[in-house]
Design an enzyme around this catalytic site. Structure first.
Site, PDB file in Angstrom:
ATOM      1  N   ILE A   1       0.826  -1.208   0.000  1.00  0.00           N
ATOM      2  CA  ILE A   1       0.000   0.000   0.000  1.00  0.00           C
ATOM      3  C   ILE A   1       0.860   1.258   0.000  1.00  0.00           C
ATOM      4  O   ILE A   1       1.947   1.283   0.566  1.00  0.00           O
ATOM      5  CB  ILE A   1      -0.990  -0.004   1.191  1.00  0.00           C
ATOM      6  CG1 ILE A   1      -1.974   1.169   1.088  1.00  0.00           C
ATOM      7  CG2 ILE A   1      -0.269  -0.051   2.518  1.00  0.00           C
ATOM      8  CD1 ILE A   1      -3.182   1.062   1.993  1.00  0.00           C
ATOM      9  N   CYS A   2       0.338   2.272  -0.661  1.00  0.00           N
ATOM     10  CA  CYS A   2       0.892   3.624  -0.663  1.00  0.00           C
ATOM     11  C   CYS A   2       2.274   3.666  -1.325  1.00  0.00           C
ATOM     12  O   CYS A   2       2.387   3.432  -2.513  1.00  0.00           O
ATOM     13  CB  CYS A   2       0.914   4.161   0.766  1.00  0.00           C
ATOM     14  SG  CYS A   2       1.005   5.953   0.887  1.00  0.00           S
TER      15      CYS A   2
END
Length: 178
Positions: A105-106
């Site tokens: 994620i991210c």
């Protein structure tokens, strides 16, 4: 089932560690925190220090065979440190080689990029990684969550903390624990 959460010793975005950790734990998956060094992992809330978490294993002690999924939380400093750690990159490559799911994620796809595991894959990330991922041979999309099965394993990616509910659902669905 066991989930490996790989972070650097400093710089992981706290909610991107704790939210998937809790979601998996709630469904009976045992999470394990892996870091390059033994001791505490310093989490952040964006640029501010947050809580610390004890690491369960070092990268040297971790074995792909002991886990069903790899989760890579983000934060800007976290993947930037991991992408410079040869043993952490070997662990990431090991999950791909074993055909096991990986969820990032991210900013965490920076680690995947450095491990040379994004070529030919479709993924999402924090928008500033777009050009890096395209240059590494990935297809980048602006979606809450992207589940890519065009490779040796399932790759689950999300853009930011606001996407955590969709990210967590996708990881649980992949494990058959939804």
């Amino acid at each position: 089932m066991r989930a490996a959460f790989l972070t650097a010793t400093e710089g992981v975005e706290q909610v991107e560690l704790t939210s998937p950790w809790q979601a998996l734990s709630d469904k009976g998956v045992t999470p394990t925190l892996i870091a390059p060094e033994a001791g505490e992992v310093q989490a952040f809330r964006h640029l501010d220090k947050a809580d610390t978490f004890p690491s369960d294993l070092t990268v040297d002690e971790a074995s792909v065979d002991d886990f069903d999924v790899l989760v890579l939380p983000g934060g800007v400093a976290n993947p930037d440190a991991l992408r410079q750690d040869a043993k952490a990159l070997d662990l990431v490559r090991g999950f791909f080689a074993a055909g096991k799911p990986v969820a990032a994620i991210c900013h965490a796809p920076w680690t995947l990029l450095e491990a040379d595991t994004v070529r030919g894959r479709t993924l999402t990330s924090w928008p500033s990684l777009r050009t890096d991922l395209l240059n590494a041979g990935a297809t980048w999309v602006d979606e809450q969550v992207e589940v890519c099965t065009a490779g040796p394993n399932t790759l689950i990616t999300s853009r930011k903390p606001d996407d955590l509910p969709a990210f967590n659902r996708a990881v649980l669905q992949e494990l058959g624990a939804a």
